[in-house]
Design a protein around this motif. Structure first.
Motif, PDB file in Angstrom:
ATOM      1  N   ALA A  82       0.833  -1.213   0.000  1.00 47.57           N
ATOM      2  CA  ALA A  82       0.000   0.000   0.000  1.00 47.57           C
ATOM      3  C   ALA A  82       0.861   1.254   0.000  1.00 47.57           C
ATOM      4  O   ALA A  82       1.846   1.357   0.733  1.00 47.57           O
ATOM      5  N   GLY A  83       0.481   2.207  -0.838  1.00 50.44           N
ATOM      6  CA  GLY A  83       1.243   3.449  -0.910  1.00 50.44           C
ATOM      7  C   GLY A  83       0.504   4.485  -1.737  1.00 50.44           C
ATOM      8  O   GLY A  83      -0.532   4.206  -2.349  1.00 50.44           O
ATOM      9  N   VAL A  84       1.058   5.678  -1.747  1.00 46.13           N
ATOM     10  CA  VAL A  84       0.466   6.778  -2.503  1.00 46.13           C
ATOM     11  C   VAL A  84       1.579   7.537  -3.217  1.00 46.13           C
ATOM     12  O   VAL A  84       2.693   7.657  -2.706  1.00 46.13           O
ATOM     13  N   LEU A  85       1.278   8.022  -4.420  1.00 47.35           N
ATOM     14  CA  LEU A  85       2.225   8.843  -5.177  1.00 47.35           C
ATOM     15  C   LEU A  85       1.497  10.073  -5.684  1.00 47.35           C
ATOM     16  O   LEU A  85       0.521   9.947  -6.424  1.00 47.35           O
ATOM     17  N   SER A  86       1.967  11.240  -5.266  1.00 45.46           N
ATOM     18  CA  SER A  86       1.382  12.497  -5.725  1.00 45.46           C
ATOM     19  C   SER A  86       2.494  13.385  -6.262  1.00 45.46           C
ATOM     20  O   SER A  86       3.576  13.444  -5.677  1.00 45.46           O
ATOM     21  N   PRO A  87       2.239  14.085  -7.389  1.00 37.93           N
ATOM     22  CA  PRO A  87       3.261  14.981  -7.918  1.00 37.93           C
ATOM     23  C   PRO A  87       3.429  16.201  -7.024  1.00 37.93           C
ATOM     24  O   PRO A  87       2.518  16.584  -6.289  1.00 37.93           O
ATOM     25  N   GLY A  88       4.596  16.787  -7.074  1.00 38.03           N
ATOM     26  CA  GLY A  88       4.847  18.010  -6.300  1.00 38.03           C
ATOM     27  C   GLY A  88       6.277  18.089  -5.820  1.00 38.03           C
ATOM     28  O   GLY A  88       6.856  17.079  -5.417  1.00 38.03           O
ATOM     29  N   ASN A  89       6.858  19.292  -5.921  1.00 30.69           N
ATOM     30  CA  ASN A  89       8.221  19.469  -5.429  1.00 30.69           C
ATOM     31  C   ASN A  89       8.191  19.890  -3.963  1.00 30.69           C
ATOM     32  O   ASN A  89       7.147  19.901  -3.315  1.00 30.69           O
ATOM     33  N   ASN A  96       1.288  19.704   5.022  1.00 30.54           N
ATOM     34  CA  ASN A  96       0.299  18.642   5.229  1.00 30.54           C
ATOM     35  C   ASN A  96       0.401  17.558   4.160  1.00 30.54           C
ATOM     36  O   ASN A  96       0.124  16.386   4.427  1.00 30.54           O
ATOM     37  N   ALA A  97       0.796  17.962   2.951  1.00 34.17           N
ATOM     38  CA  ALA A  97       0.964  16.987   1.876  1.00 34.17           C
ATOM     39  C   ALA A  97       2.136  16.053   2.177  1.00 34.17           C
ATOM     40  O   ALA A  97       2.082  14.850   1.902  1.00 34.17           O
TER      41      ALA A  97
END
Length: 243
Positions: A82-89, A96-97
């Protein structure tokens, strides 16, 4: 070789992507039982096999983890997928991200290992398989939060591997590159299918390979890092700046 045939396996994030493919591959390997977990059971596919037991589990909820551990004391192989991948530098991301990525990719998996370590020790010889990422070696600024959480996970994975080494529990780290899953939807990269990658992962787990890079992209990045860590950093610099 330690075969997965007749083993009891628990897989987190089993409703899609590599997790879903790991369930199917485990069935093909002849697993005795597979606990397939995800946050929302309405999204769990029907695997069409009575050996699959679907369980609701949000790995950011430690109380849920402990309750699941109480119900699954026969687990011999724990696959933390289980995991999450979100774009962003880094500089443009809200703190919070960062906390969200760390809660899922790092703390959630850490709590799974803590809860299941006593079970796996009792059921030894046993295994933990942590799905980490090639960015554990060098951060990709396009996915900086993900990179940071996976680097932390890889570090703690190596520590737990040493702690459990004399207790009959083997800990495998899987560091793939980009795989053709929902996480990478929209990417123009040529990526392997998750079914293919899941089979490679489990074959190498059976072969007792501790650090597994199951795809060509990941291997290319790993070899660049082995030759000179700055080479992988340069590769990611080019991706970030579009060069």
């Amino acid at each position: 070789m330690q075969t997965l045939k007749s083993k009891v396996i628990l897989i987190t994030g089993a409703n899609r992507g590599i997790g879903k493919s790991l369930v199917k591959s485990s069935l093909e390997k002849g697993a005795k039982k597979i606990y397939a977990t995800c946050r929302d059971l309405s999204k769990m596919p029907n695997f069409g096999d009575e050996r699959v037991v679907s369980l609701e589990l949000d790995i950011t909820n430690n109380e849920q983890i402990l309750k699941i551990a109480e119900k699954t004391t026969d687990v011999e192989v724990l696959i933390n997928n289980a995991g999450v991948l979100s774009p962003g530098n880094v500089l443009e991301s809200d703190i919070n991200a960062f906390e969200n990525d760390m809660d899922i990719n790092y703390y959630g998996t850490l709590n799974m290992m803590k809860a299941f370590a006593p079970i796996l020790e009792r059921n030894a010889p046993s295994k933990i398989v942590n799905i980490v990422s090639i960015v554990a070696y060098s951060p990709l600024p396009l996915i900086a939060r993900y990179s940071a959480s996976k680097a932390a996970l890889y570090s703690v994975t190596l520590s737990v591997r040493t702690e459990l080494a004399k207790k009959g529990v083997t800990l495998h780290a899987v560091n793939p590159g980009a795989i053709d899953t929902d996480m990478n939807k929209g990417s123009e990269w040529e990526m392997p299918a998750p079914d293919e990658i899941a089979t490679i992962i489990l074959n190498r787990v059976e072969a007792e390979e501790l650090d597994i890079v199951p795809d060509e992209m990941g291997l290319g990045m790993l070899n660049a890092w082995k030759e000179d860590p700055s080479k992988l950093a340069e590769m990611f610099y080019g991706l970030f700046h579009g060069e």
